[in-house]
Design an enzyme around this catalytic site. Structure first.
Site, PDB file in Angstrom:
ATOM      1  CB  THR A 193      -0.878   0.011   1.263  1.00  0.00           C
ATOM      2  OG1 THR A 193      -0.006  -0.179   2.397  1.00  0.00           O
ATOM      3  CG2 THR A 193      -1.933  -1.061   1.231  1.00  0.00           C
ATOM      4  NE  ARG A 240       2.375  -1.996  16.873  1.00  0.00           N
ATOM      5  CZ  ARG A 240       1.592  -1.895  17.932  1.00  0.00           C
ATOM      6  NH1 ARG A 240       1.523  -2.897  18.804  1.00  0.00           N
ATOM      7  NH2 ARG A 240       0.862  -0.810  18.147  1.00  0.00           N
ATOM      8  CE  LYS A 247       2.521  -0.294  10.418  1.00  0.00           C
ATOM      9  NZ  LYS A 247       3.704  -0.993  10.912  1.00  0.00           N
ATOM     10  CB  CYS A 283       7.455   1.661   8.151  1.00  0.00           C
ATOM     11  SG  CYS A 283       7.510  -0.067   8.119  1.00  0.00           S
ATOM     12  CE  LYS A 293       4.055   1.908   3.331  1.00  0.00           C
ATOM     13  NZ  LYS A 293       2.811   1.382   3.960  1.00  0.00           N
ATOM     14  CE1 TYR A 339      15.051  -0.528   5.528  1.00  0.00           C
ATOM     15  CE2 TYR A 339      14.855   1.162   7.194  1.00  0.00           C
ATOM     16  CZ  TYR A 339      14.597  -0.107   6.757  1.00  0.00           C
ATOM     17  OH  TYR A 339      13.885  -0.978   7.552  1.00  0.00           O
ATOM     18  NE  ARG A 381      11.814  -2.685   1.539  1.00  0.00           N
ATOM     19  CZ  ARG A 381      11.092  -3.621   2.162  1.00  0.00           C
ATOM     20  NH1 ARG A 381       9.857  -3.859   1.788  1.00  0.00           N
ATOM     21  NH2 ARG A 381      11.602  -4.303   3.153  1.00  0.00           N
ATOM     22  NE  ARG A 416      22.351   7.779   8.854  1.00  0.00           N
ATOM     23  CZ  ARG A 416      21.039   7.976   8.758  1.00  0.00           C
ATOM     24  NH1 ARG A 416      20.367   8.336   9.825  1.00  0.00           N
ATOM     25  NH2 ARG A 416      20.402   7.850   7.623  1.00  0.00           N
TER      26      ARG A 416
END
Ligand code: SAJ
Length: 442
Positions: free
Chosen positions: A101, A170, A222, A276, A279, A339, A347, A419
């Site tokens: 999705t 999750r 969520k 996640c 998005k 990532y 992704r 980082r």
């Protein structure tokens, strides 16, 4: 079949289960229910993926402890089988939907996969079946998209012809099985009886809390939990930008802030990637599209986080300028393409944004990543003839690599640290060091 009878069949592990979408969520879910003793039919549109699964081979990239063995076991004993053909779902009593999705470049949910799946499922849906959407969806989607679509494609009515629920997952790459079993689940039913039946189902594979509720709450939880994390990260990133501007050290600031009770400032960095976090805030925000409410914080957090790879380019320009170089024609070593640290998952990788911008500016990029197949290599070798290095991911290998051995390999000792890897490491070498959140960026 009514919910009471279905619940009994679930408790007795007689209910025949289907899982649609055999990706990094669907496949472990299917395997876990098969391991629990259910007859599970997995469906996917990718023929090659179905073929590999039926051969007992996990198509999931990266290291997933226990998944390959579990898949071999449940394919071997016939409890799990995969197919591309929806007609094999005619006898299924519980159907889990785990299709993608995504959101598009305008931050709008793209439900093509979900719609296609519901259309195909409706043609073969058995009377009284329980359909559970596990994919992450914008709040309101169950009522406004899933229910009407499934009623139309099946010709049945919610509550009599079929039942509906939303149970978000999750899982996290690298810990798929562990998270599936050990993290609590919000179990949203279109009716309390449906949620109750769903709890009986998930009890077979989840050791943690199962929290029954309604669908809108499950959809909100969520997307909110990931939007929350995105806002937290954006806060850390904005504090890093402030620290740079005023000559501070964000890593020290963060450490001392977090000594204050109830503070937990997250880590600033070169960007926010993954499947996640980039998005889900947009899935949440799209729930109020067209309503009177104009969101400010959630979109702003996304803008801050999306801006971090570009900020890395600005730091690099400053670093190169000290060496009398400019981006055009420079050869830049990009350290990390995944990532997330110690992962091969690329992704929505912030490094992809950085590389695109560098190459657009006329720079050459040499990409190193110890986990991503096409970017594996000898870091010291790859550093040779590069004018600067940019740390994008805090892979374990970089934590231990010796900066003083590595820096002299570069044409110019310019290190841009996204980082905080080397913020407090001795840099004996006359290094031009510009790091996220370190005020000497000047
Ligand atoms: N990141 C930061 N600063 C931080 C934390 C993360 O810049 O303090 C960056 C990471 O470098 C990465 C991105 O954000 O690029 C996402 O990192 P993540 O640690 O959130 O990892 P994800 O994307 O795998 O998030 C998943 C989510 N789990 C699910 O959606 C089921 C998220 O809800 C979890 O909180 C997260 O794992 C977790 O805690 O491990």
């Amino acid at each position: 079949m009514g919910l009471v009878e279905l619940k009994q069949r679930i408790e007795d592990k007689q209910a025949r289960i289907a899982v649609i979408g055999l990706g990094y969520v669907g496949l472990p879910v299917a395997a876990c229910f098969a391991q629990a003793g259910f007859d599970v039919m997995g469906v996917d549109i990718a023929k090659e993926r179905v073929k590999r699964i039926n051969a007992g081979e996990s198509p999931i990239e990266g290291i997933e402890p226990g998944l390959q063995d579990l898949l071999s076991q449940v394919i071997g004993n016939g409890r799990l089988q995969a197919t591309i053909d929806y007609t094999n779902l005619k006898d299924r009593e519980v159907i889990l939907i785990d299709v993608e999705t995504p959101v598009d470049k305008n931050h709008q949910p793209r439900y093509e996969a979900l719609r296609a799946c519901l259309n195909s499922l409706g043609q073969v849906l058995d009377d009284g079946a329980l359909v559970i959407v596990e994919s992450t969806i914008s709040p309101g989607t169950m009522k406004q998209v899933v229910q009407p679509l499934l009623e139309k494609s099946s010709g049945k009515k919610l509550g009599s012809g079929f039942y509906l629920g939303n149970c978000p997952e999750r899982v996290m790459p690298g810990k798929l099985l562990q998270n599936l079993r050990s993290l609590s689940r919000v179990v949203g039913g279109m009716t309390p009886e449906t949620a109750d039946c769903m709890v009986s189902l998930y009890r077979h594979i989840v050791e943690a809390d199962l929290d029954p509720t309604d669908c809108i709450t499950a959809e909100l939880v969520k997307t909110v939990e990931n939007a929350y994390r995105d806002v937290q990260i954006a806060f850390a990133n904005e504090v890093a930008l402030i620290s740079e501007a005023v000559g501070g050290d964000v890593w020290k600031v963060r450490e001392l802030v977090n000594k204050s009770p109830g503070r937990n400032m997250l880590l600033p960095g070169a960007g926010v990637g993954g499947h996640c976090i980039p998005k889900d805030p947009w899935l949440l925000a799209s729930a109020v599209d067209g309503k009177e409410l104009r969101l400010r914080l959630i979109p702003a957090a996304r803008a801050v986080n999306d801006g971090m790879p570009h900020h890395m380019v600005e730091l690099l320009k400053k670093g190169l300028a000290v060496a009398g170089k400019e981006l055009k024609g420079a050869r830049i070593l990009v350290m990390g393409y995944a990532y997330l640290e110690n992962s091969d998952d690329t992704r929505n990788s912030p490094s992809a944004i950085l590389v695109e911008e560098l190459e657009r500016a006329g720079a050459q990029t040499v990409i190193h990543d110890p986990y991503v197949e096409q970017y594996k290599g000898d870091l010291l070798e790859m550093a040779k003839d590069c004018d600067a290095a940019v740390v994008m991911v805090k892979h374990e290998e970089y934590l231990v690599s010796d900066l003083d051995e590595f820096a002299p390999k570069l044409n110019f000792r310019v290190l841009i640290d996204g980082r905080g890897l080397y913020a407090h490491r001795s840099k004996n070498d006359p290094m031009v060091y510009h790091g996220i959140g370190i005020g000497n960026a000047g």
